[in-house]
Write an enzyme that holds these catalytic residues in place. Structure first.
Site, PDB file in Angstrom:
ATOM      1  N   GLY A   7     -15.358  54.460  37.863  1.00  0.00           N
ATOM      2  CA  GLY A   7     -15.613  54.654  38.631  1.00  0.00           C
ATOM      3  C   GLY A   7     -16.790  56.079  38.062  1.00  0.00           C
ATOM      4  O   GLY A   7     -17.233  56.612  38.037  1.00  0.00           O
ATOM      5  N   ALA A   8     -17.836  55.356  38.818  1.00  0.00           N
ATOM      6  CA  ALA A   8     -19.607  56.525  37.979  1.00  0.00           C
ATOM      7  C   ALA A   8     -19.750  57.351  39.857  1.00  0.00           C
ATOM      8  O   ALA A   8     -20.581  57.129  39.872  1.00  0.00           O
ATOM      9  CB  ALA A   8     -20.450  54.916  37.843  1.00  0.00           C
ATOM     10  N   ASN A 119      -6.851  60.170  44.399  1.00  0.00           N
ATOM     11  CA  ASN A 119      -5.699  60.415  45.286  1.00  0.00           C
ATOM     12  C   ASN A 119      -5.210  59.642  46.073  1.00  0.00           C
ATOM     13  O   ASN A 119      -5.534  58.815  46.247  1.00  0.00           O
ATOM     14  CB  ASN A 119      -6.642  61.668  46.017  1.00  0.00           C
ATOM     15  CG  ASN A 119      -6.911  63.434  45.822  1.00  0.00           C
ATOM     16  OD1 ASN A 119      -6.107  63.610  44.516  1.00  0.00           O
ATOM     17  ND2 ASN A 119      -7.860  63.705  45.416  1.00  0.00           N
ATOM     18  N   HIS A 174       0.125  67.613  44.366  1.00  0.00           N
ATOM     19  CA  HIS A 174      -1.430  67.909  44.663  1.00  0.00           C
ATOM     20  C   HIS A 174      -2.342  68.231  46.100  1.00  0.00           C
ATOM     21  O   HIS A 174      -1.982  66.958  46.423  1.00  0.00           O
ATOM     22  CB  HIS A 174      -2.559  67.694  43.743  1.00  0.00           C
ATOM     23  CG  HIS A 174      -4.114  67.724  44.327  1.00  0.00           C
ATOM     24  ND1 HIS A 174      -4.409  68.588  43.478  1.00  0.00           N
ATOM     25  CD2 HIS A 174      -5.442  66.861  44.163  1.00  0.00           C
ATOM     26  CE1 HIS A 174      -6.032  69.017  44.169  1.00  0.00           C
ATOM     27  NE2 HIS A 174      -6.154  67.171  43.971  1.00  0.00           N
TER      28      HIS A 174
END
Length: 310
Positions: A7-8, A119, A174
């Site tokens: 993931g950039a 998430n 979270h």
């Protein structure tokens, strides 16, 4: 040491740069599905080496084969939250993404440590564990470090003291059900309850629970990335250097706190092997109940994905 970041986007790119600047790996690979983005960002990072004083090789790719033989894989891929969107809204879409990402990286690395940032964090950590088949201590979620950092920063802001002197733990899932543990919160050893009213403490606890949403509402079109990236790199540094830091991380609990086989935030010793120990600290009755309720929410969300995971 080779570290791959999947993931950039903002979190992944920021984490990759911090890893390089701290020289935690000889090689950092940034992977993303969008052609040109990881390559361009990685080249930009690498070219900062002479002035940022690092020699880490940073490269970008759209091919998972370039992640081969990674020691640590940081997963930040997935959809970001938008205003009004809860972490649970992301559940099905991001679970599908994480399932695919995990399947891909495991084809090329035999026994990596996976650190999850995507998430809903706790559930995505469960997905990565189920898909990868790795030992549970090698699949870890970054949540508690970030939530604790927010808690500490808000306390420091209120008391006008150094953040470095704030010691605290935020446990549980979270999200809205996280559990900032007031009992173990102190300022240079002084209990927080001696420095702040219960009303102010409770207000900071609530702000911590909504810390991510607060930033989303400011940004409008994105979510937090500086603090999440810094938190992930703190975990990576403890693993790479075998520092055995005690950090709140998402891990699979095996009866600790009365929670069985659920990925949930707890204090752990983090070293070269991943989670080397789970510390079952004493909690008040209210804190223990809140932690168990938080774990129950995570468990239910995991059950909702069992069909997807087969």
């Amino acid at each position: 040491m080779k570290i791959t970041v999947i993931g950039a986007g903002n979190v992944g790119a920021t984490a990759a740069l911090r890893i390089a600047e701290k020289q935690l790996a000889r090689e950092v690979v940034l992977i993303d599905i969008v052609e040109g983005i990881p390559q361009g960002k990685a080249l930009d990072m690498y070219e900062s080496g002479p002035v940022a004083l690092f020699d880490t090789r940073v490269s970008g790719s759209n091919d998972y084969r370039d992640s081969a033989d990674s020691d640590i894989i940081l997963i930040t891929a997935g959809l970001a939250r938008k205003p009004g969107m809860s972490r649970e809204d992301l559940l099905q879409k991001n679970a599908t993404i994480i399932k695919e990402v995990t399947s891909q990286v495991m084809q090329y690395s035999k026994n990596p440590i996976l650190i999850m940032v995507s998430n809903p964090l706790d559930v995505m950590t469960y997905v990565a564990r189920q898909v990868s088949g790795l030992p549970e201590e090698r699949v870890i979620g970054m949540a508690g470090v970030l939530d604790t950092a927010r808690f500490r920063s808000f306390i420091a802001e209120e008391l006008q003291v150094s953040m470095q002197d704030i010691n605290a733990f935020v446990l549980g899932g979270h999200g809205d059900s996280m559990v900032p543990v007031v009992k173990y919160t102190n300022v240079a050893g002084i209990p927080i309850t001696e420095l702040m009213s219960i009303e102010k403490i409770n207000a900071i606890v609530e702000r911590t629970k909504n810390g991510g949403i607060e930033i989303v509402n400011h940004l409008k079109t994105g979510s937090a990335f500086y603090a999440p990236a810094a938190s992930a790199v703190e975990m990576i540094e403890s693993i790479v250097k075998d520092r055995k830091r005690i950090l709140p991380c998402t891990t699979c609990l095996k009866g600790q706190f009365g929670i069985q086989n659920v990925f949930c935030g707890a204090p752990v010793k983090l070293g070269r092997k991943g989670v080397e120990q789970i510390l079952e600290i004493n909690l008040s009755a209210d804190e223990l109940k809140a932690l168990q309720q938080s774990a129950s929410i995570v468990e239910q969300n995991c059950r909702n994905l069992d069909a997807l995971l087969g």
